[in-house]
Write a protein that holds these residues in place. Structure first.
Motif, PDB file in Angstrom:
ATOM      1  N   ASN A  42       0.518  -1.052   0.025  1.00 17.46           N
ATOM      2  CA  ASN A  42       0.024   0.108  -0.177  1.00 17.46           C
ATOM      3  C   ASN A  42       0.971   1.223   0.021  1.00 17.46           C
ATOM      4  O   ASN A  42       2.281   1.106  -0.002  1.00 17.46           O
ATOM      5  N   ALA A  43       0.101   2.275   0.095  1.00 14.01           N
ATOM      6  CA  ALA A  43       1.011   3.654  -0.166  1.00 14.01           C
ATOM      7  C   ALA A  43       1.838   4.041   1.273  1.00 14.01           C
ATOM      8  O   ALA A  43       2.923   4.512   0.854  1.00 14.01           O
ATOM      9  N   PHE A  44       1.541   3.533   2.261  1.00 13.49           N
ATOM     10  CA  PHE A  44       1.985   3.718   3.637  1.00 13.49           C
ATOM     11  C   PHE A  44       3.532   2.993   3.459  1.00 13.49           C
ATOM     12  O   PHE A  44       4.584   3.441   3.941  1.00 13.49           O
ATOM     13  N   GLU A  45       3.530   1.578   2.935  1.00 15.08           N
ATOM     14  CA  GLU A  45       4.782   0.745   2.969  1.00 15.08           C
ATOM     15  C   GLU A  45       5.464   1.409   1.829  1.00 15.08           C
ATOM     16  O   GLU A  45       6.852   1.475   2.051  1.00 15.08           O
ATOM     17  N   LEU A  46       4.956   1.804   0.848  1.00 14.88           N
ATOM     18  CA  LEU A  46       5.870   2.386  -0.310  1.00 14.88           C
ATOM     19  C   LEU A  46       6.614   3.768   0.092  1.00 14.88           C
ATOM     20  O   LEU A  46       7.498   4.228  -0.016  1.00 14.88           O
ATOM     21  N   SER A  47       5.732   4.552   0.845  1.00 17.21           N
ATOM     22  CA  SER A  47       6.401   5.803   1.359  1.00 17.21           C
ATOM     23  C   SER A  47       7.645   5.424   2.432  1.00 17.21           C
ATOM     24  O   SER A  47       8.258   6.266   2.508  1.00 17.21           O
ATOM     25  N   LEU A  48       7.237   4.516   3.120  1.00 21.64           N
ATOM     26  CA  LEU A  48       8.218   4.087   4.257  1.00 21.64           C
ATOM     27  C   LEU A  48       9.458   3.642   3.740  1.00 21.64           C
ATOM     28  O   LEU A  48      10.550   3.988   4.005  1.00 21.64           O
TER      29      LEU A  48
ATOM     30  N   VAL B 173      10.618   4.223   0.682  1.00 22.73           N
ATOM     31  CA  VAL B 173      11.207   5.370  -0.198  1.00 22.73           C
ATOM     32  C   VAL B 173      11.956   6.260   0.964  1.00 22.73           C
ATOM     33  O   VAL B 173      13.137   6.889   0.678  1.00 22.73           O
ATOM     34  N   GLY B 174      11.290   6.533   2.188  1.00 22.42           N
ATOM     35  CA  GLY B 174      11.716   7.328   2.931  1.00 22.42           C
ATOM     36  C   GLY B 174      13.094   6.793   3.574  1.00 22.42           C
ATOM     37  O   GLY B 174      14.142   7.420   3.980  1.00 22.42           O
TER      38      GLY B 174
END
Length: 65
Positions: free
Chosen positions: A2-8, A10-11
């Motif tokens: 999901n978007a949260f895992e992807l943003s995590l 990437v961060g």
């Protein structure tokens, strides 16, 4: 993924890239507090990555004196 895992992910990757850049700069330049900066990078990576570029010029000027 999901978007949260992807943003995590990437961060974390961006933090690691910035950490490696700062670590190589600390190792390449000779200034008196070099060991303290390496310890600071290991203990508090996000803060060191933010603070080091701000104080870098001052550290290099002090090393030349």
């Amino acid at each position: 993924m999901n978007a949260f895992e992807l943003s995590l992910i990437v961060g974390i990757v961006l933090l690691l890239i910035a950490w490696i850049i700062v670590l190589t700069d600390v190792l390449r330049n000779r200034f008196p507090e070099r060991n303290i900066w390496i310890i600071y990078l290991i203990i508090t990576p996000p803060l060191a990555v933010l603070v080091y570029p701000i104080v870098r010029e001052k550290l290099l000027r002090n090393a030349r004196k």
